[in-house]
Motif scaffolding. Structure first.
Motif, PDB file in Angstrom:
ATOM      1  N   LYS A 109       0.822  -1.209   0.000  1.00 42.28           N
ATOM      2  CA  LYS A 109       0.000   0.000   0.000  1.00 42.28           C
ATOM      3  C   LYS A 109       0.859   1.263   0.000  1.00 42.28           C
ATOM      4  N   ILE A 111      -0.392   4.965   0.433  1.00 48.18           N
ATOM      5  CA  ILE A 111      -1.626   5.678   0.736  1.00 48.18           C
ATOM      6  C   ILE A 111      -1.357   7.154   1.003  1.00 48.18           C
ATOM      7  N   SER A 133      -3.345   5.054  -3.473  1.00 47.77           N
ATOM      8  CA  SER A 133      -4.650   5.638  -3.183  1.00 47.77           C
ATOM      9  C   SER A 133      -4.511   6.940  -2.411  1.00 47.77           C
ATOM     10  N   ASP A 134      -5.519   7.780  -2.559  1.00 46.79           N
ATOM     11  CA  ASP A 134      -5.621   9.012  -1.789  1.00 46.79           C
ATOM     12  C   ASP A 134      -7.062   9.156  -1.299  1.00 46.79           C
ATOM     13  N   ALA A 167      -8.336   2.439  -4.672  1.00 50.05           N
ATOM     14  CA  ALA A 167      -6.919   2.292  -4.962  1.00 50.05           C
ATOM     15  C   ALA A 167      -6.681   2.095  -6.451  1.00 50.05           C
ATOM     16  N   ILE A 260      -9.634   1.719   4.331  1.00 52.77           N
ATOM     17  CA  ILE A 260      -8.383   1.217   3.781  1.00 52.77           C
ATOM     18  C   ILE A 260      -8.387  -0.315   3.741  1.00 52.77           C
TER      19      ILE A 260
END
Length: 263
Positions: A109, A111, A133-134, A167, A260
């Motif tokens: 991940k 993030i 991902s954000d 994601a 998440i």
């Protein structure tokens, strides 16, 4: 234990995030140590290429929200703005402009603030299990402080990722041009190293010129100004959250952790 490891071999500096027990979540101290490592590599004439990597299963879970900061009642927008302008946007822009080729090796991940570590790098090599991902829109914020989304993904893909919080998997990141190569996890470090070794054979001044030319082209197109404007928008998100419930984000940690896990 050192949160950042640093090693130079054969003209290649390896900077390693070293908080695997918390998925390399970023504390203020970690960011300061990371910046010191970047500065050391940039100023070392023996270093021709810089590789940023991470120990453990994940590249970075983003900011460590349990890190030291003023008590909720003492948090002000001025403190937030000054801290983020220096350590978040400021450090990322500084690393982006280091006049040497840089490579991020990403696994697991990556993030939110994790993006602010790999996006400033010139090249990104991703393991097949990498996820970018954000999800901070869930916190009432329009995206992380170094708002490279549109430049890295294109406007529509950037909006999709921000609007949904989902994601971006490694293969999709490669298709949109955010990632240079996707490799099996057990080949990640070797591939990043081989790429660094190949680049290190090029004349350092030529590499510096090539990087400057590309970065300046992006800046002429508005990259630097756009990031500064987006940073100001980011601060309005904190201001809104402070006015609503006295805390700089609207979502609580349990909600974010659950998202998440599900993404």
């Amino acid at each position: 234990m050192d949160q950042i490891l640093y090693e130079v071999t054969d003209h290649i500096a390896a900077i390693t995030l070293n908080r695997p027990e918390v998925a390399n979540a970023q504390t203020m101290d970690l960011l300061d140590a990371l910046d010191a490592a970047w500065t050391r590599a940039a100023e070392d004439a023996e270093v021709r290429v810089i590789v940023l990597r991470a120990n453990g299963k994940h590249f970075s879970a983003g900011h460590d929200l349990k890190d030291r900061r003023p008590a909720p009642g003492d948090l002000t927008l001025e403190w937030i703005n000054n801290t983020e302008a220096r350590r978040y946007l400021g450090y990322s822009l500084k690393w982006r402009n280091v006049p040497k080729p840089t490579i991020a090796a990403v696994q697991g991940k990556c993030i939110a603030a994790g993006l602010m570590l790999c996006w400033p790098c010139d090249l990104i090599v991703a393991a097949q299990d990498a996820e970018f991902s954000d999800p901070v829109v869930r916190m009432g914020i329009g995206g992380v402080e170094y708002h490279g989304h549109t430049w890295e993904l294109g406007p529509r893909k950037a909006k999709e990722i921000l609007f949904t919080g989902r994601a971006l998997m490694a293969d999709e990141a490669e298709r949109v041009g955010m990632v240079n190569r996707v490799v099996p996890l057990d080949e990640l470090d070797v591939t990043a190293r081989e790429l660094a070794e190949r680049i290190a054979q090029m004349p350092p001044f030529g590499l510096r010129q090539a990087k400057r030319a590309v970065n300046q082209t992006l800046d002429v197109q508005g990259f630097y100004s756009a990031l500064q404007s987006a940073f100001d928008i980011h601060q309005t998100g904190h201001g809104n959250a402070l006015s609503v419930d006295g805390y700089p984000i609207l979502s609580r940690l349990d909600d974010m952790k659950q998202h998440i896990k599900q993404s």
